[in-house]
Design an enzyme around this catalytic site. Structure first.
Site, PDB file in Angstrom:
ATOM      1  N   SER A  42      33.409  29.020  41.013  1.00 45.39           N
ATOM      2  CA  SER A  42      32.237  29.252  41.816  1.00 45.39           C
ATOM      3  C   SER A  42      31.330  29.948  41.038  1.00 45.39           C
ATOM      4  O   SER A  42      30.155  29.917  40.775  1.00 45.39           O
ATOM      5  CB  SER A  42      32.668  29.957  43.077  1.00 45.39           C
ATOM      6  OG  SER A  42      33.186  31.346  42.890  1.00 45.39           O
ATOM      7  N   ASP A  95      33.429  25.923  46.562  1.00 43.18           N
ATOM      8  CA  ASP A  95      33.434  26.300  45.082  1.00 43.18           C
ATOM      9  C   ASP A  95      32.115  25.788  44.555  1.00 43.18           C
ATOM     10  O   ASP A  95      31.464  26.414  43.636  1.00 43.18           O
ATOM     11  CB  ASP A  95      34.527  25.921  44.120  1.00 43.18           C
ATOM     12  CG  ASP A  95      35.513  26.660  44.492  1.00 43.18           C
ATOM     13  OD1 ASP A  95      35.346  27.966  44.585  1.00 43.18           O
ATOM     14  OD2 ASP A  95      36.856  26.369  44.343  1.00 43.18           O
ATOM     15  N   ASN A 132      32.457  36.871  40.772  1.00 41.04           N
ATOM     16  CA  ASN A 132      32.860  36.508  41.856  1.00 41.04           C
ATOM     17  C   ASN A 132      34.416  36.777  42.178  1.00 41.04           C
ATOM     18  O   ASN A 132      35.325  36.084  42.399  1.00 41.04           O
ATOM     19  CB  ASN A 132      33.212  34.861  41.660  1.00 41.04           C
ATOM     20  CG  ASN A 132      33.898  34.378  40.672  1.00 41.04           C
ATOM     21  OD1 ASN A 132      34.049  35.028  39.562  1.00 41.04           O
ATOM     22  ND2 ASN A 132      34.563  33.266  40.794  1.00 41.04           N
ATOM     23  N   ARG A 192      36.060  49.139  43.159  1.00 36.23           N
ATOM     24  CA  ARG A 192      37.387  49.861  42.797  1.00 36.23           C
ATOM     25  C   ARG A 192      37.129  50.052  41.384  1.00 36.23           C
ATOM     26  O   ARG A 192      37.990  51.040  40.786  1.00 36.23           O
ATOM     27  CB  ARG A 192      38.493  49.057  43.448  1.00 36.23           C
ATOM     28  CG  ARG A 192      38.733  49.077  44.799  1.00 36.23           C
ATOM     29  CD  ARG A 192      40.165  48.600  45.096  1.00 36.23           C
ATOM     30  NE  ARG A 192      40.392  47.133  44.929  1.00 36.23           N
ATOM     31  CZ  ARG A 192      39.890  46.178  45.819  1.00 36.23           C
ATOM     32  NH1 ARG A 192      39.459  46.408  46.784  1.00 36.23           N
ATOM     33  NH2 ARG A 192      40.231  44.810  45.290  1.00 36.23           N
ATOM     34  N   LEU A 197      36.501  42.059  26.957  1.00 36.09           N
ATOM     35  CA  LEU A 197      36.552  43.466  27.630  1.00 36.09           C
ATOM     36  C   LEU A 197      37.554  43.636  28.603  1.00 36.09           C
ATOM     37  O   LEU A 197      37.481  42.967  29.784  1.00 36.09           O
ATOM     38  CB  LEU A 197      34.932  43.668  28.063  1.00 36.09           C
ATOM     39  CG  LEU A 197      34.680  45.402  28.453  1.00 36.09           C
ATOM     40  CD1 LEU A 197      34.962  46.235  27.140  1.00 36.09           C
ATOM     41  CD2 LEU A 197      33.221  45.304  29.058  1.00 36.09           C
TER      42      LEU A 197
END
Length: 412
Positions: A19, A182, A109, A117, A85
């Site tokens: 998606s 999706d 996504n 978080r 990364l």
């Protein structure tokens, strides 16, 4: 060569699977510089592990060589740059902040709440770059969903009601063959992103664009008045037909299937002429649109009986000569080889970054044509981390020693 509409725009792509990558693929095809951020510890985007693969020996079901690339990545990674990364590393936010400062858009996504978080949500991003547009595609939206809040396409299809719009009454639910959840959500995400970028240009302030797979697909289900059908006692599931249209549906000829949609009086008269039954135009059962709907079963039986023993080419020729909208029901293999679709670049050959094109392997193109601009997916997908030096060194200004330190520490 005409400039592409999003030339000069930069997108930080934190997406994986389908998606999100499909949304950023479209932005890349429109000319944006899409920097795909991939986790070096997991082998990057999960699509890189999707069988089948293409390598030196062609198409295979298992990965044989180090430069083998999944067909999924060959398709979804085009026109993008790949950097690595590890977003869970303490030093990663500093590196990502450099990308965000240079960008117009950041797309993810993840499930709801994951970017917060990780400390890289919209509140953080706008402190780094007040103009940034942060687009999130999730199963249920920013507020989260039931259980883990994770959603796969099949789950979204089930919850949206779309599985109970196909098939006939009493049959089991029918999963749509394409992963429509999706694929629909990223279309809305691109629309929302472009609208937010225009607003940021006018105001100097970005914003968070929040698109849910469930909402996107359910909104399409709601385009058909199923609640009205229920109140009137009409079935929501009608197989190949639609309760308010006749003649309408798919029908077999002697050697194949065809689809037909002829709800207007003019189209109906054309059908009757094709059948050699001009008299039916004056038949009270079929003379008006409402009458044809009320007697749809009889009308469709007549049509099916006429076509059953005729070659498909004959059926289509007779219908076309009488102005009736009809077409062969093609399988996907034939459909993606349509000369018109190929000539317009709406489907294009896929290319491996090292081994070139694979015979008869196609993928989505850019189904948008501009009179004064260009849009295309014309560069092969990158290897994992292929553009680390170009992006981190060239764009963000990291030295070779700094890049080595980041790599040695497991940041990139």
């Amino acid at each position: 060569m005409a400039e592409r509409p999003l030339a000069g725009r930069t997108v930080v792509d934190l997406t994986t699977a389908l998606s999100g990558p499909y949304a950023t693929l479209l932005l890349a095809g429109l000319g944006a510089r899409v920097i795909k951020v991939e986790n070096p510890l997991t082998g990057g985007d999960s699509s890189r592990g999707n069988s089948p693969y293409v390598g030196a020996g062609g198409l295979t079901t298992v990965r044989d060589g180090s430069d083998d690339m999944s067909v999924s990545m060959m398709l979804r990674g085009r026109n993008k740059q790949s950097v690595t990364l590890n977003l869970k590393h303490p030093r990663a936010r500093e590196v990502l902040a450099g990308l965000v400062r240079a960008a117009d858009v950041m797309v993810d996504n993840y499930s709801a709440g994951v970017t917060d978080r990780l400390g890289i949500g919209y509140d953080w991003a706008r402190e780094v770059n007040p103009r940034i547009v942060c687009t999130s595609i999730s199963g249920f939206g920013a507020q989260g969903g039931p259980g883990s809040g994770k959603a796969m396409d099949t789950i979204v299809q089930a919850l949206s009601g779309v599985m109970m719009t196909a098939g006939a009454p009493g049959e089991p639910p029918v999963r749509f063959g394409l992963p429509v959840g999706d694929l629909v959500a990223p279309l809305y995400a691109v629309i929302g992103t472009l609208a937010a970028v225009l607003q940021a240009d006018a105001t100097g302030r970005g914003q968070h664009v929040d698109v849910s797979m469930l909402g996107a697909l359910t909104s399409l289900v709601a385009c058909e008045p199923f609640d009205a059908y229920e109140k009137l006692g009409l079935p929501a599931r009608t197989g190949a037909t639609v309760p308010r249209l006749a003649p309408f549906g798919t029908f077999p000829a002697a050697d194949g299937w065809f689809a037909l949609c002829g709800p207007t009086d003019a189209f109906a008269r054309g059908l009757f002429a094709a059948l050699g039954r001009d008299d039916l135009a004056a038949d009270p059962r079929f003379a008006t649109r409402d009458a044809r709907v009320a007697h749809a079963a009889e009308l469709h039986d007549l049509l099916a009986a006429w076509a059953a023993d005729l070659p498909l080419a004959t059926v289509l020729d007779l219908l076309a000569r009488n102005g009736v909208p009809a077409a062969e029901v093609r399988d996907p293999i034939d459909a993606v080889r349509d000369p018109v679709v190929l000539s317009r670049g709406e489907v294009v050959p896929l290319e491996h970054p090292r081994h070139g094109r694979v015979e008869d392997l196609h993928g989505t193109g850019m189904p948008i044509r501009f009179s004064g601009a260009e849009a295309a997916l014309d560069r092969p997908a990158p290897a994992l981390g292929e553009h680390n030096a170009e992006v981190y060194g060239g764009l963000l200004g990291y030295s070779d020693d700094e890049l080595k330190s980041l790599a040695d520490d497991g940041v990139i």
